[in-house]
Design an enzyme around this catalytic site. Structure first.
Site, mmCIF file in Angstrom:
data_model
loop_
_atom_site.group_PDB
_atom_site.id
_atom_site.type_symbol
_atom_site.label_atom_id
_atom_site.label_comp_id
_atom_site.label_asym_id
_atom_site.label_seq_id
_atom_site.Cartn_x
_atom_site.Cartn_y
_atom_site.Cartn_z
ATOM 1 N N ARG A 155 36.587 -14.097 -39.884
ATOM 2 C CA ARG A 155 37.637 -13.348 -40.581
ATOM 3 C C ARG A 155 37.112 -12.984 -41.961
ATOM 4 O O ARG A 155 36.535 -13.841 -42.646
ATOM 5 C CB ARG A 155 38.894 -14.212 -40.750
ATOM 6 C CG ARG A 155 39.538 -14.659 -39.459
ATOM 7 C CD ARG A 155 40.430 -15.853 -39.691
ATOM 8 N NE ARG A 155 39.676 -17.001 -40.191
ATOM 9 C CZ ARG A 155 40.217 -18.137 -40.622
ATOM 10 N NH1 ARG A 155 41.517 -18.283 -40.647
ATOM 11 N NH2 ARG A 155 39.458 -19.134 -41.065
ATOM 12 N N CYS A 261 39.436 -4.138 -37.700
ATOM 13 C CA CYS A 261 39.329 -4.686 -36.350
ATOM 14 C C CYS A 261 40.578 -4.490 -35.485
ATOM 15 O O CYS A 261 40.501 -3.835 -34.445
ATOM 16 C CB CYS A 261 38.960 -6.161 -36.427
ATOM 17 S SG CYS A 261 37.277 -6.399 -37.014
HETATM 18 P P1 NAD Z 1 30.232 -2.518 -41.188
HETATM 19 O O1 NAD Z 1 30.565 -1.084 -41.156
HETATM 20 O O2 NAD Z 1 30.573 -3.338 -42.388
HETATM 21 O O3 NAD Z 1 28.664 -2.709 -40.941
HETATM 22 C C1 NAD Z 1 27.935 -2.011 -39.974
HETATM 23 C C2 NAD Z 1 26.567 -1.686 -40.551
HETATM 24 O O4 NAD Z 1 25.761 -1.115 -39.532
HETATM 25 C C3 NAD Z 1 26.618 -0.671 -41.681
HETATM 26 O O5 NAD Z 1 26.026 -1.229 -42.834
HETATM 27 C C4 NAD Z 1 25.814 0.514 -41.140
HETATM 28 O O6 NAD Z 1 25.088 1.186 -42.154
HETATM 29 C C5 NAD Z 1 24.907 -0.185 -40.143
HETATM 30 N N1 NAD Z 1 24.334 0.704 -39.125
HETATM 31 C C6 NAD Z 1 24.929 1.651 -38.383
HETATM 32 N N2 NAD Z 1 24.048 2.246 -37.555
HETATM 33 C C7 NAD Z 1 22.856 1.627 -37.777
HETATM 34 C C8 NAD Z 1 21.552 1.796 -37.249
HETATM 35 N N3 NAD Z 1 21.300 2.710 -36.302
HETATM 36 N N4 NAD Z 1 20.566 1.012 -37.701
HETATM 37 C C9 NAD Z 1 20.813 0.094 -38.665
HETATM 38 N N5 NAD Z 1 22.021 -0.106 -39.216
HETATM 39 C C10 NAD Z 1 23.027 0.649 -38.781
HETATM 40 O O7 NAD Z 1 30.891 -3.143 -39.888
HETATM 41 P P2 NAD Z 1 31.344 -4.671 -39.661
HETATM 42 O O8 NAD Z 1 32.694 -4.867 -40.224
HETATM 43 O O9 NAD Z 1 30.227 -5.569 -40.020
HETATM 44 O O10 NAD Z 1 31.521 -4.654 -38.062
HETATM 45 C C11 NAD Z 1 30.405 -4.600 -37.187
HETATM 46 C C12 NAD Z 1 30.910 -4.901 -35.790
HETATM 47 O O11 NAD Z 1 31.441 -6.236 -35.747
HETATM 48 C C13 NAD Z 1 32.040 -3.996 -35.324
HETATM 49 O O12 NAD Z 1 31.925 -3.778 -33.951
HETATM 50 C C14 NAD Z 1 33.282 -4.832 -35.610
HETATM 51 O O13 NAD Z 1 34.361 -4.496 -34.767
HETATM 52 C C15 NAD Z 1 32.790 -6.230 -35.316
HETATM 53 N N6 NAD Z 1 33.520 -7.288 -36.011
HETATM 54 C C16 NAD Z 1 33.892 -7.125 -37.306
HETATM 55 C C17 NAD Z 1 34.564 -8.152 -37.964
HETATM 56 C C18 NAD Z 1 35.015 -7.982 -39.387
HETATM 57 O O14 NAD Z 1 35.841 -8.788 -39.836
HETATM 58 N N7 NAD Z 1 34.517 -7.016 -40.133
HETATM 59 C C19 NAD Z 1 34.845 -9.342 -37.285
HETATM 60 C C20 NAD Z 1 34.439 -9.484 -35.966
HETATM 61 C C21 NAD Z 1 33.770 -8.449 -35.341
#
Ligand code: NAD
Length: 431
Positions: A155, A261
């Site tokens: 979270r 999310c």
């Molecule tokens: P985010 O947007 O903070 O981070 C994603 C990162 O991926 C970005 O920095 C982006 O620049 C990078 N990226 C995109 N394409 C790329 C590529 N081709 N090569 C390298 N880097 C690349 O997203 P997040 O919140 O960390 O979420 C990531 C995943 O995890 C999502 O599927 C989300 O649903 C899941 N998730 C998020 C949370 C949360 O609380 N944020 C919790 C559980 C699961």
């Protein structure tokens, strides 16, 4: 172990840093050059309690590095985490193009056996597609690899704690070799390790988030019945939540769920169910209750203030929840946009998310660095996020600073009786 994490956002940065903390060698990759440059200079791109210190420690001790070069990470690591975003498409389906893009890059650079772990939240059957994509694009077809689904449950706001002390770790895997390596990787973190088939792991994530969203929409729907009947939602939630089969968490009525999310995962789960041949009506109602809840709150504001035009209104809290600067799908956004359309003079304060808010909110808003400064001469205070400092605020000071003692509380952080005693006109949710 040698690990690479592709996508250094909330999930990737916390995962990579935590795995370094327990002794692994981690390469964090992102294609956002500014983000990587900042990280190399010790600047953390997100607000997450405890993360700054942990990143610094692991960088200094040589276990954590940052790069934009995917090849460097893939070639030097046995375990590759995919942590890129999976945002919603306009029709509600998950946009998996970032995942596909990364799978193709991994295939291009793979040089020996690798475990490729999908940690991004994805619809069921995505891992199959990732495997297919790598098989199609890999040059040396004799190289072996396993694709694993390892959904993330952290979270925002307590991400480090959640990662270092997991309730459970879900590993969807078909290969004993990969399962054994991951068992060893995660052992130091404790928590129950659940080995499932890959599709079950993918569904566990969507079903968990949808269930939590359902609890929030359920209590918000009950709050409406409380308002109509004169009951008190806090008392109702307590009486329900003490039943251990129900539990107290996620029974706080408010202005609905937001963030990066729940909204996208609920709609993606509805869509994948539809594609598989099931109409998930229950979840459609969860979505519609959530959308309605924020509109209901906006109507409360309009009803309390009658005319909004030219009134100075203060909003405390912009982030979608406390202890994060994440503004994605924050309920504060539609509230502020509506008030601005009605020509209110908006003054806002959030302990950490002002900079991110400026990227998504309209321009004509005054941001403050102090919650009391934001209140001077205000005709109404709206609480949109339940930060601790708002709960502990000096009520007499609030009243003295405002030109009208009107508080419209979307998070039920004050006691209505105390507010009445102090002379406030106080409106909250479901009571
Ligand atoms: P985010 O947007 O903070 O981070 C994603 C990162 O991926 C970005 O920095 C982006 O620049 C990078 N990226 C995109 N394409 C790329 C590529 N081709 N090569 C390298 N880097 C690349 O997203 P997040 O919140 O960390 O979420 C990531 C995943 O995890 C999502 O599927 C989300 O649903 C899941 N998730 C998020 C949370 C949360 O609380 N944020 C919790 C559980 C699961």
């Amino acid at each position: 172990m040698n690990i690479c994490v592709i996508g250094t956002g909330y999930v990737g940065l916390v995962t990579g840093t935590s795995l370094a903390e327990i002794g692994n060698s981690v390469i964090c990759i992102d294609n956002d050059e500014k983000k990587i440059k900042d990280l190399k200079n010790g600047k953390i791109p997100i607000y997450e309690p405890g993360l700054d210190e942990m990143v610094k420690k692991n960088v200094d001790e040589g276990r954590l590095v940052f790069t934009t070069e995917i090849k460097e990470g893939v070639v030097n690591s046995q375990i590759i985490f995919i942590c890129v975003s999976t945002p919603p498409r306009s029709d509600g389906r998950a946009d998996l193009s970032f995942v596909e893009n990364v799978a193709r890059s991994i295939a291009k650079h793979i040089n020996e056996y690798k475990i490729i772990i999908d940690k991004s939240t994805v619809p069921v059957e995505t891992s199959e597609k990732v495997e297919e994509t790598i098989k199609r694009n890999i040059k040396d077809k004799t190289i072996d690899f396993d694709v694993v689904s390892n959904p993330e449950f952290l979270r925002e706001g307590t991400a480090i704690y959640d990662t270092m002390h997991p309730d459970r770790i879900v590993i969807g895997v078909n290969s004993k070799k990969a399962a054994d390596i991951l068992d060893k990787l995660y052992k130091p973190l404790g928590g129950e390790l659940i080995i499932t088939n890959i599709k079950s792991a993918e569904i566990i994530k969507h079903a968990s988030n949808s269930f939590l969203a359902m609890k929030i929409s359920f209590i918000n729907a009950v709050s409406r019945i409380c308002e109509l009947s004169g009951a008190n939602i806090k008392e109702v939630a307590l009486g329900m939540g003490l039943d251990q089969r129900i539990g107290r968490r996620f029974l706080n009525a408010g202005i609905g769920y937001g963030g990066s999310c729940f909204p996208k995962d609920v709609s993606a789960f509805i869509k994948i169910s539809e594609e598989l041949g099931y109409d998930f009506n229950l979840l459609k109602s969860v979505e519609s209750v959530n959308k309605d809840q924020v509109q209901h709150f906006i109507k409360k504001i309009e009803k309390t203030l009658w005319i909004v035009k030219d009134k100075k209104i203060t909003v405390w809290g912009l982030a979608f929840k406390p202890d994060t600067d994440d503004m994605r799908n924050a309920p504060s956004i539609p509230i502020i946009e509506t008030l601005l359309k009605d020509c209110a003079k908006l003054h806002v304060y959030d302990p950490v998310s002002s900079e991110k808010a400026k990227e998504v909110l309209p321009d004509n808003i005054t941001y403050h660095d102090n919650m009391y400064d934001a209140l001077k001469g205000s005709e109404a205070l709206i609480i949109a996020t339940e930060w601790d400092e708002f709960k502990k605020a000096d009520l007499d000071k609030i009243k003295n600073l405002m030109s009208q003692p009107i508080v419209i509380d979307g998070r039920n952080i004050y006691d209505p009786l105390i507010m009445k005693e102090k002379g406030f006109i106080y409106t909250s949710i479901g009571r």
